[in-house]
Design an enzyme around this catalytic site. Structure first.
Site, short mmCIF file in Angstrom:
data_model
loop_
_atom_site.label_atom_id
_atom_site.label_comp_id
_atom_site.label_asym_id
_atom_site.label_seq_id
_atom_site.Cartn_x
_atom_site.Cartn_y
_atom_site.Cartn_z
N SER A 131 0.81 -1.22 0.00
CA SER A 131 0.00 0.00 0.00
C SER A 131 0.85 1.27 0.00
O SER A 131 1.91 1.32 0.63
CB SER A 131 -0.89 0.00 1.25
N GLU A 133 0.17 3.65 1.71
CA GLU A 133 0.24 4.09 3.11
C GLU A 133 1.63 3.85 3.70
O GLU A 133 2.01 4.51 4.66
CB GLU A 133 -0.78 3.30 3.95
N TYR A 154 -1.80 0.09 10.72
CA TYR A 154 -2.04 -0.56 9.41
C TYR A 154 -0.81 -0.46 8.52
O TYR A 154 -0.35 -1.45 7.94
CB TYR A 154 -3.25 0.09 8.73
P1 NAP Z 1 -11.43 -4.60 1.62
O1 NAP Z 1 -12.58 -4.29 0.73
O2 NAP Z 1 -11.40 -4.05 3.00
O3 NAP Z 1 -11.31 -6.19 1.70
C1 NAP Z 1 -10.49 -6.82 2.66
C2 NAP Z 1 -10.66 -8.32 2.53
O4 NAP Z 1 -9.85 -8.96 3.55
C3 NAP Z 1 -12.10 -8.80 2.77
O5 NAP Z 1 -12.37 -9.86 1.90
C4 NAP Z 1 -12.05 -9.28 4.20
O6 NAP Z 1 -13.05 -10.25 4.51
C5 NAP Z 1 -10.66 -9.91 4.21
N1 NAP Z 1 -10.17 -10.17 5.56
C6 NAP Z 1 -10.23 -9.36 6.64
N2 NAP Z 1 -9.71 -9.98 7.71
C7 NAP Z 1 -9.33 -11.20 7.31
C8 NAP Z 1 -8.79 -12.33 7.97
N3 NAP Z 1 -8.53 -12.33 9.28
N4 NAP Z 1 -8.52 -13.44 7.24
C9 NAP Z 1 -8.81 -13.47 5.92
N5 NAP Z 1 -9.36 -12.44 5.25
C10 NAP Z 1 -9.61 -11.33 5.93
O7 NAP Z 1 -10.04 -4.17 0.94
P2 NAP Z 1 -9.74 -3.79 -0.60
O8 NAP Z 1 -9.97 -2.33 -0.78
O9 NAP Z 1 -10.37 -4.78 -1.49
O10 NAP Z 1 -8.16 -3.98 -0.63
C11 NAP Z 1 -7.58 -5.24 -0.93
C12 NAP Z 1 -6.17 -5.29 -0.35
O11 NAP Z 1 -5.38 -4.23 -0.91
C13 NAP Z 1 -6.09 -5.09 1.16
O12 NAP Z 1 -5.01 -5.86 1.62
C14 NAP Z 1 -5.77 -3.62 1.33
O13 NAP Z 1 -5.11 -3.40 2.54
C15 NAP Z 1 -4.87 -3.39 0.12
N6 NAP Z 1 -4.87 -2.04 -0.45
C16 NAP Z 1 -6.05 -1.43 -0.77
C17 NAP Z 1 -6.03 -0.18 -1.37
C18 NAP Z 1 -7.30 0.52 -1.75
O14 NAP Z 1 -7.24 1.74 -2.00
N7 NAP Z 1 -8.42 -0.16 -1.87
C19 NAP Z 1 -4.79 0.45 -1.63
C20 NAP Z 1 -3.62 -0.22 -1.30
C21 NAP Z 1 -3.65 -1.48 -0.72
P3 NAP Z 1 -14.55 -9.80 4.95
O15 NAP Z 1 -15.25 -9.45 3.67
O16 NAP Z 1 -15.06 -11.02 5.62
O17 NAP Z 1 -14.38 -8.62 5.85
O1 G4F Z 2 -10.75 6.68 2.51
P1 G4F Z 2 -9.78 6.59 3.61
O2 G4F Z 2 -10.20 5.94 4.88
O3 G4F Z 2 -8.49 5.88 2.99
P2 G4F Z 2 -6.95 5.82 3.44
O4 G4F Z 2 -6.77 6.10 4.88
O5 G4F Z 2 -6.17 6.67 2.49
O6 G4F Z 2 -6.62 4.28 3.22
C1 G4F Z 2 -7.06 3.59 2.05
O7 G4F Z 2 -6.08 3.71 1.06
C2 G4F Z 2 -4.81 3.06 1.38
C3 G4F Z 2 -3.88 3.31 0.19
O8 G4F Z 2 -3.24 4.54 0.34
C4 G4F Z 2 -5.08 1.60 1.60
F1 G4F Z 2 -3.90 0.97 1.86
C5 G4F Z 2 -6.04 1.42 2.76
O9 G4F Z 2 -6.31 0.03 2.92
C6 G4F Z 2 -7.34 2.14 2.43
O10 G4F Z 2 -7.95 1.49 1.34
O11 G4F Z 2 -9.24 8.06 3.99
C7 G4F Z 2 -8.72 8.92 3.01
C8 G4F Z 2 -8.51 10.31 3.63
C9 G4F Z 2 -7.73 10.28 4.95
O12 G4F Z 2 -6.77 11.30 4.94
C10 G4F Z 2 -8.78 10.56 6.01
O13 G4F Z 2 -8.28 11.23 7.16
O14 G4F Z 2 -9.79 10.85 3.94
C11 G4F Z 2 -9.73 11.43 5.22
N1 G4F Z 2 -11.10 11.48 5.78
C12 G4F Z 2 -11.77 12.62 6.08
N2 G4F Z 2 -12.96 12.33 6.60
C13 G4F Z 2 -11.86 10.43 6.11
C14 G4F Z 2 -13.06 10.96 6.62
N3 G4F Z 2 -11.67 9.10 5.99
C15 G4F Z 2 -12.68 8.28 6.39
N4 G4F Z 2 -12.53 6.94 6.25
N5 G4F Z 2 -13.86 8.76 6.92
C16 G4F Z 2 -14.09 10.10 7.06
O15 G4F Z 2 -15.15 10.52 7.55
#
Ligand code: NAP
Ligand code: G4F
Length: 337
Positions: A131, A133, A154
């Site tokens: 990520s 992050e 995280y």
């Molecule tokens: P997500 O929608 O939150 O999905 C997370 C998945 O992990 C869900 O299927 C969840 O299952 C599963 N999970 C949670 N705890 C687990 C456990 N103990 N054992 C096995 N599975 C478990 O995340 P996403 O947005 O699809 O992201 C996919 C991956 O990319 C994650 O690793 C995330 O950290 C990473 N990532 C995401 C972003 C982004 O912007 N979306 C960016 C960078 C990296 P349930 O459905 O049962 O909760």
């Molecule tokens: O949507 P967010 O919660 O995503 P964040 O923290 O960037 O993390 C996501 O992206 C990562 C990749 O860079 C992934 F690795 C991670 O698993 C996840 O998918 O927050 C985005 C921004 C933050 O700066 C947060 O402080 O939005 C700001 N924010 C402002 N108000 C909020 C809110 N975030 C959330 N979730 N809820 C709010 O009400």
């Protein structure tokens, strides 16, 4: 023989899009589902035919990244060609509340899966969902050689998982690739991430069933892309002759405020009439700005983003308007798997 993939996190946003992509490419797809007291397979329930059907190519198995024996058994049983480790406690704000659990699932979970793959010795390739992050406090633009400075439990867990994948590549010659993905969104995004929280609220406010939207820090800058395009980069990163690590991003940064403004403007509303700031959504440490340089992915994988900020906002708001309409008309029917 069709190729076989195992996806952890298949029930999440990315897992569902990746399943569709791999099924389209002819793969048999196995996914890990967690035991839960409520149904948690909604995102994949409509993909493929029922598992009892002779043509089924998508199968879900109970397991958990905290349970090493189940991971080893699963990999031995299905002998995947490719493993995609997308499973994680993926919410940054929540990771401050449950740091130990986040480290266990998001950090150690990756190690357990790598070790299970090594022990099973089935010669599979391994994708780790790393990520942006991890870059945390290091200013943009961020690319593969930018130093990590994680700012949350995280992010610390993801740094551990990233280096574990590199370590298994260097120690055991395993084909391990890290995709360092910047934020990517879609109509399937979890409802407590900021983009989806906003687009869902916009649809409800337009329909007159919600008035206020409570948010935290509006100044944070993120590089938001479109999830279905990002899972293509995951697949590509496992199709190269040599394993590597790749930043996947759009190269464009926008504030949360800009996202809010564009989403409300799309339905003809002024965000200032509806948005209030709630300090509960502030984080103990914030990541101020993430903007990725995806030059390596473009060069090595031939990957580039297509959907940029304005289109992403439109797609998500319109999908939430449609979803609300379907919910209100009783058109959503659950599929049993
Ligand atoms: P997500 O929608 O939150 O999905 C997370 C998945 O992990 C869900 O299927 C969840 O299952 C599963 N999970 C949670 N705890 C687990 C456990 N103990 N054992 C096995 N599975 C478990 O995340 P996403 O947005 O699809 O992201 C996919 C991956 O990319 C994650 O690793 C995330 O950290 C990473 N990532 C995401 C972003 C982004 O912007 N979306 C960016 C960078 C990296 P349930 O459905 O049962 O909760
Ligand atoms: O949507 P967010 O919660 O995503 P964040 O923290 O960037 O993390 C996501 O992206 C990562 C990749 O860079 C992934 F690795 C991670 O698993 C996840 O998918 O927050 C985005 C921004 C933050 O700066 C947060 O402080 O939005 C700001 N924010 C402002 N108000 C909020 C809110 N975030 C959330 N979730 N809820 C709010 O009400």
């Amino acid at each position: 023989m069709p190729r076989v993939a195992l996806i952890t996190g298949i029930t999440g946003q990315d897992g569902s899009y990746l399943s569709e992509l791999l099924l389209d490419k002819g793969y048999t797809v196995h996914g890990l589902k967690r035991r839960s007291s409520t149904f948690n397979t909604e995102r994949v329930d409509r993909i493929d035919v029922h598992p009892r059907h002779p043509d089924a190519r998508l199968f879900l198995h109970y397991s958990d990244l905290t349970d090493p024996a189940s991971l080893t058994n699963l990999i031995r049983d299905i002998a995947p060609d490719e493993i995609y480790n997308l499973g994680a406690q993926s919410h940054v704000r929540v990771s401050f509340d449950i740091p130990g659990y986040t480290a266990d699932v998001t950090g150690l979970g990756a190690l357990r899966l790598l070790e299970a793959a090594r022990a099973a010795d089935v010669g599979c390739r391994f994708y780790q969902a790393s990520s942006s992050e991890m870059f945390g406090a290091t200013p943009p633009p961020q690319r593969e050689d930018t130093p990590f400075h994680p700012r949350s439990p995280y992010a610390c867990a993801k740094v551990y998982a990233y280096w574990s994948a590199v370590n298994y590549r260097e120690s055991y010659g395993m084909y391990c690739a890290n995709g360092i993905l910047f934020n990517h969104e879609s109509p399937r995004r979890g409802e407590n991430f900021v983009t989806r929280k906003i687009t869902r609220a916009v649809a409800r406010i337009e329909a007159g069933i919600q008035d206020k939207l409570h948010l935290g820090n509006l100044d944070a800058v993120r590089d938001w892309g479109y999830a279905p395009e990002y899972v293509e980069a995951m697949w590509l990163s496992l199709q190269q002759d040599q394993p590597g690590d790749y930043v996947v991003a759009t190269g464009e940064g926008h504030t949360v405020r800009e996202f809010v403004e564009a989403a409300f403007a799309h339905v003809g509303l002024d965000w200032r009439d509806h948005v209030t700031i709630d300090p509960r959504y502030f984080r103990p440490a914030e990541v101020d700005a993430l903007i990725g340089d995806y030059s390596r992915a473009r060069r090595a994988l031939g990957w580039a983003p297509k959907t940029l900020f304005a289109d992403l906002v439109r797609v998500m708001v319109d999908a939430d308007r449609q979803l609300l309409e379907d919910e209100r008309a009783g058109r959503l029917v659950r599929v049993d798997r």
